[in-house]
Design a protein around this motif. Structure first.
Motif, mmCIF file in Angstrom:
data_model
loop_
_atom_site.group_PDB
_atom_site.id
_atom_site.type_symbol
_atom_site.label_atom_id
_atom_site.label_comp_id
_atom_site.label_asym_id
_atom_site.label_seq_id
_atom_site.Cartn_x
_atom_site.Cartn_y
_atom_site.Cartn_z
ATOM 1 N N ALA A 1 -4.473 11.246 -3.688
ATOM 2 C CA ALA A 1 -4.873 10.123 -2.838
ATOM 3 C C ALA A 1 -6.122 10.508 -2.064
ATOM 4 N N GLY B 1 0.828 -1.201 0.000
ATOM 5 C CA GLY B 1 0.000 0.000 0.000
ATOM 6 C C GLY B 1 0.866 1.255 0.000
ATOM 7 N N GLY B 2 1.951 1.224 0.759
ATOM 8 C CA GLY B 2 2.884 2.352 0.778
ATOM 9 C C GLY B 2 3.556 2.540 -0.566
ATOM 10 N N SER C 1 0.990 4.148 -2.906
ATOM 11 C CA SER C 1 0.798 5.549 -2.558
ATOM 12 C C SER C 1 1.948 6.406 -3.063
ATOM 13 N N LEU D 1 1.824 6.530 -7.010
ATOM 14 C CA LEU D 1 0.751 7.406 -7.497
ATOM 15 C C LEU D 1 1.091 8.869 -7.238
ATOM 16 N N GLY D 2 1.625 9.174 -6.064
ATOM 17 C CA GLY D 2 2.010 10.546 -5.745
ATOM 18 C C GLY D 2 3.091 11.061 -6.668
ATOM 19 N N PHE E 1 -9.630 9.951 -0.669
ATOM 20 C CA PHE E 1 -10.478 8.835 -0.315
ATOM 21 C C PHE E 1 -11.804 9.395 0.182
#
Length: 51
Positions: free
Chosen positions: A47, A33-34, A37, A40-41, A49
């Motif tokens: 991000a 998940g990190g 993230s 994508l960043g 949600f």
């Protein structure tokens, strides 16, 4: 959660509890998940949600 399962570690038989397996999978998923993230960043994807 106390049930154990046989596994092999460095040529030795060990017994891993169901609780250990669940915790290890959660830890592994958090790592990915990190990574997602961060990637994508780096590409400017927000991000956001729904809250």
């Amino acid at each position: 959660m106390q049930q154990t399962f046989p596994d092999e570690l460095d040529g030795k038989q060990v017994y891993l509890s169901r609780a250990w397996v669940v915790g290890h999978v959660m830890e592994h998923d958090m790592h990915h998940g990190g990574e997602l993230s961060l990637t994508l960043g780096m590409h400017g994807v927000p991000a956001d949600f729904p809250g």
